[in-house]
Motif scaffolding. Structure first.
Motif, PDB file in Angstrom:
ATOM      1  N   CYS A   1       0.828  -1.213   0.000  1.00 60.99           N
ATOM      2  CA  CYS A   1       0.000   0.000   0.000  1.00 60.99           C
ATOM      3  C   CYS A   1       0.860   1.261   0.000  1.00 60.99           C
ATOM      4  O   CYS A   1       0.548   2.238  -0.692  1.00 60.99           O
ATOM      5  N   THR A   2       1.942   1.242   0.769  1.00 59.36           N
ATOM      6  CA  THR A   2       2.841   2.384   0.827  1.00 59.36           C
ATOM      7  C   THR A   2       3.488   2.637  -0.523  1.00 59.36           C
ATOM      8  O   THR A   2       3.556   3.782  -0.990  1.00 59.36           O
ATOM      9  N   GLU A   3       3.940   1.581  -1.151  1.00 61.92           N
ATOM     10  CA  GLU A   3       4.555   1.720  -2.476  1.00 61.92           C
ATOM     11  C   GLU A   3       3.560   2.298  -3.483  1.00 61.92           C
ATOM     12  O   GLU A   3       3.896   3.220  -4.235  1.00 61.92           O
ATOM     13  N   LYS A   4       2.341   1.808  -3.482  1.00 63.97           N
ATOM     14  CA  LYS A   4       1.309   2.332  -4.390  1.00 63.97           C
ATOM     15  C   LYS A   4       1.016   3.798  -4.092  1.00 63.97           C
ATOM     16  O   LYS A   4       0.841   4.607  -5.001  1.00 63.97           O
ATOM     17  N   CYS A   5       0.950   4.134  -2.820  1.00 64.77           N
ATOM     18  CA  CYS A   5       0.695   5.515  -2.410  1.00 64.77           C
ATOM     19  C   CYS A   5       1.802   6.440  -2.900  1.00 64.77           C
ATOM     20  O   CYS A   5       1.536   7.504  -3.474  1.00 64.77           O
ATOM     21  N   PHE A   6       3.054   6.054  -2.691  1.00 64.71           N
ATOM     22  CA  PHE A   6       4.185   6.873  -3.140  1.00 64.71           C
ATOM     23  C   PHE A   6       4.201   7.016  -4.660  1.00 64.71           C
ATOM     24  O   PHE A   6       4.474   8.093  -5.187  1.00 64.71           O
ATOM     25  N   GLU A   7       3.924   5.934  -5.364  1.00 63.81           N
ATOM     26  CA  GLU A   7       3.896   5.998  -6.823  1.00 63.81           C
ATOM     27  C   GLU A   7       2.801   6.946  -7.302  1.00 63.81           C
ATOM     28  O   GLU A   7       3.011   7.743  -8.213  1.00 63.81           O
ATOM     29  N   ALA A   8       1.629   6.865  -6.699  1.00 61.32           N
ATOM     30  CA  ALA A   8       0.530   7.753  -7.079  1.00 61.32           C
ATOM     31  C   ALA A   8       0.874   9.203  -6.741  1.00 61.32           C
ATOM     32  O   ALA A   8       0.661  10.107  -7.559  1.00 61.32           O
ATOM     33  N   ALA A   9       1.422   9.429  -5.558  1.00 63.82           N
ATOM     34  CA  ALA A   9       1.773  10.789  -5.141  1.00 63.82           C
ATOM     35  C   ALA A   9       2.851  11.376  -6.046  1.00 63.82           C
ATOM     36  O   ALA A   9       2.827  12.569  -6.357  1.00 63.82           O
ATOM     37  N   SER A  10       3.781  10.546  -6.492  1.00 60.89           N
ATOM     38  CA  SER A  10       4.889  11.044  -7.320  1.00 60.89           C
ATOM     39  C   SER A  10       4.409  11.565  -8.677  1.00 60.89           C
ATOM     40  O   SER A  10       5.124  12.313  -9.333  1.00 60.89           O
ATOM     41  N   LYS A  11       3.204  11.207  -9.067  1.00 60.51           N
ATOM     42  CA  LYS A  11       2.643  11.732 -10.317  1.00 60.51           C
ATOM     43  C   LYS A  11       2.176  13.178 -10.155  1.00 60.51           C
ATOM     44  O   LYS A  11       1.884  13.850 -11.130  1.00 60.51           O
ATOM     45  N   HIS A  12       2.102  13.627  -8.905  1.00 60.27           N
ATOM     46  CA  HIS A  12       1.590  14.968  -8.622  1.00 60.27           C
ATOM     47  C   HIS A  12       2.629  15.908  -8.038  1.00 60.27           C
ATOM     48  O   HIS A  12       2.351  17.084  -7.824  1.00 60.27           O
ATOM     49  N   GLY A  13       3.819  15.394  -7.780  1.00 58.87           N
ATOM     50  CA  GLY A  13       4.878  16.245  -7.242  1.00 58.87           C
ATOM     51  C   GLY A  13       6.018  15.436  -6.679  1.00 58.87           C
ATOM     52  O   GLY A  13       6.008  14.214  -6.714  1.00 58.87           O
ATOM     53  N   GLU A  14       6.990  16.144  -6.140  1.00 60.48           N
ATOM     54  CA  GLU A  14       8.130  15.497  -5.515  1.00 60.48           C
ATOM     55  C   GLU A  14       7.684  14.895  -4.187  1.00 60.48           C
ATOM     56  O   GLU A  14       7.002  15.544  -3.397  1.00 60.48           O
ATOM     57  N   VAL A  15       8.062  13.655  -3.936  1.00 60.06           N
ATOM     58  CA  VAL A  15       7.662  12.956  -2.720  1.00 60.06           C
ATOM     59  C   VAL A  15       8.821  12.993  -1.727  1.00 60.06           C
ATOM     60  O   VAL A  15       9.946  12.665  -2.064  1.00 60.06           O
ATOM     61  N   SER A  16       8.513  13.412  -0.499  1.00 59.18           N
ATOM     62  CA  SER A  16       9.500  13.418   0.577  1.00 59.18           C
ATOM     63  C   SER A  16       8.909  12.727   1.788  1.00 59.18           C
ATOM     64  O   SER A  16       7.710  12.769   2.021  1.00 59.18           O
ATOM     65  N   ILE A  17       9.790  12.091   2.559  1.00 58.47           N
ATOM     66  CA  ILE A  17       9.379  11.419   3.788  1.00 58.47           C
ATOM     67  C   ILE A  17      10.057  12.145   4.937  1.00 58.47           C
ATOM     68  O   ILE A  17      11.261  12.377   4.914  1.00 58.47           O
ATOM     69  N   TYR A  18       9.274  12.489   5.935  1.00 51.07           N
ATOM     70  CA  TYR A  18       9.780  13.226   7.079  1.00 51.07           C
ATOM     71  C   TYR A  18       9.694  12.345   8.323  1.00 51.07           C
ATOM     72  O   TYR A  18       8.710  11.656   8.539  1.00 51.07           O
ATOM     73  N   ASP A  19      10.738  12.384   9.113  1.00 49.01           N
ATOM     74  CA  ASP A  19      10.753  11.691  10.395  1.00 49.01           C
ATOM     75  C   ASP A  19      11.244  12.690  11.426  1.00 49.01           C
ATOM     76  O   ASP A  19      12.296  13.284  11.263  1.00 49.01           O
ATOM     77  N   ILE A  20      10.490  12.880  12.466  1.00 46.07           N
ATOM     78  CA  ILE A  20      10.827  13.891  13.469  1.00 46.07           C
ATOM     79  C   ILE A  20      12.216  13.668  14.055  1.00 46.07           C
ATOM     80  O   ILE A  20      12.898  14.607  14.435  1.00 46.07           O
ATOM     81  N   ILE A  21      12.662  12.421  14.126  1.00 43.44           N
ATOM     82  CA  ILE A  21      13.977  12.119  14.676  1.00 43.44           C
ATOM     83  C   ILE A  21      15.084  12.608  13.730  1.00 43.44           C
ATOM     84  O   ILE A  21      16.136  13.021  14.169  1.00 43.44           O
ATOM     85  N   ILE A  22      14.812  12.558  12.464  1.00 39.40           N
ATOM     86  CA  ILE A  22      15.787  13.014  11.470  1.00 39.40           C
ATOM     87  C   ILE A  22      15.594  14.518  11.290  1.00 39.40           C
ATOM     88  O   ILE A  22      14.488  14.998  11.136  1.00 39.40           O
ATOM     89  N   THR A  23      16.660  15.242  11.276  1.00 40.09           N
ATOM     90  CA  THR A  23      16.568  16.698  11.246  1.00 40.09           C
ATOM     91  C   THR A  23      16.485  17.267   9.831  1.00 40.09           C
ATOM     92  O   THR A  23      16.439  18.457   9.653  1.00 40.09           O
ATOM     93  N   HIS A  24      16.454  16.406   8.840  1.00 43.24           N
ATOM     94  CA  HIS A  24      16.346  16.883   7.460  1.00 43.24           C
ATOM     95  C   HIS A  24      15.402  15.960   6.690  1.00 43.24           C
ATOM     96  O   HIS A  24      15.057  14.897   7.152  1.00 43.24           O
ATOM     97  N   MET A  25      15.013  16.418   5.543  1.00 41.56           N
ATOM     98  CA  MET A  25      14.130  15.618   4.701  1.00 41.56           C
ATOM     99  C   MET A  25      14.934  14.481   4.080  1.00 41.56           C
ATOM    100  O   MET A  25      16.084  14.625   3.750  1.00 41.56           O
ATOM    101  N   ILE A  26      14.284  13.322   3.956  1.00 41.85           N
ATOM    102  CA  ILE A  26      14.928  12.166   3.352  1.00 41.85           C
ATOM    103  C   ILE A  26      14.810  12.284   1.841  1.00 41.85           C
ATOM    104  O   ILE A  26      13.795  12.590   1.312  1.00 41.85           O
TER     105      ILE A  26
END
Length: 80
Positions: free
Chosen positions: A55-80
């Motif tokens: 489901c996550t892979e499908k979601c990311f693929e669909a989202a990538s058709k509409h813009g740049e996809v980034s994943i944020y984790d509060i522990i990480i201080t920068h965008m992945i």
């Protein structure tokens, strides 16, 4: 899981940001489950995590058709 495919929207100005903990990955649940990796889990949990992965892979693929996809984790201080 393969990394999400990223692309820009038609005008190149869109970014879709996903939060990792408890949005994409059910981190609170993972913290309570015994075992150190997927192989240690009961089969029912393995099946659930495989479904989350698909489901996550499908979601990311669909989202990538509409813009740049980034994943944020509060522990990480920068965008992945």
């Amino acid at each position: 899981m393969s990394p999400p495919t990223t692309s820009n929207a038609a005008d190149g100005s869109s970014m879709i940001i996903f939060d990792w903990d408890d949005t994409i990955l059910p981190s609170s649940f993972v913290d309570r489950v015994p075992g150190d990796n997927l192989n240690d889990l009961p089969e029912q949990y393995k099946s659930i995590f495989r479904e989350i992965e698909l489901c996550t892979e499908k979601c990311f693929e669909a989202a990538s058709k509409h813009g740049e996809v980034s994943i944020y984790d509060i522990i990480i201080t920068h965008m992945i």
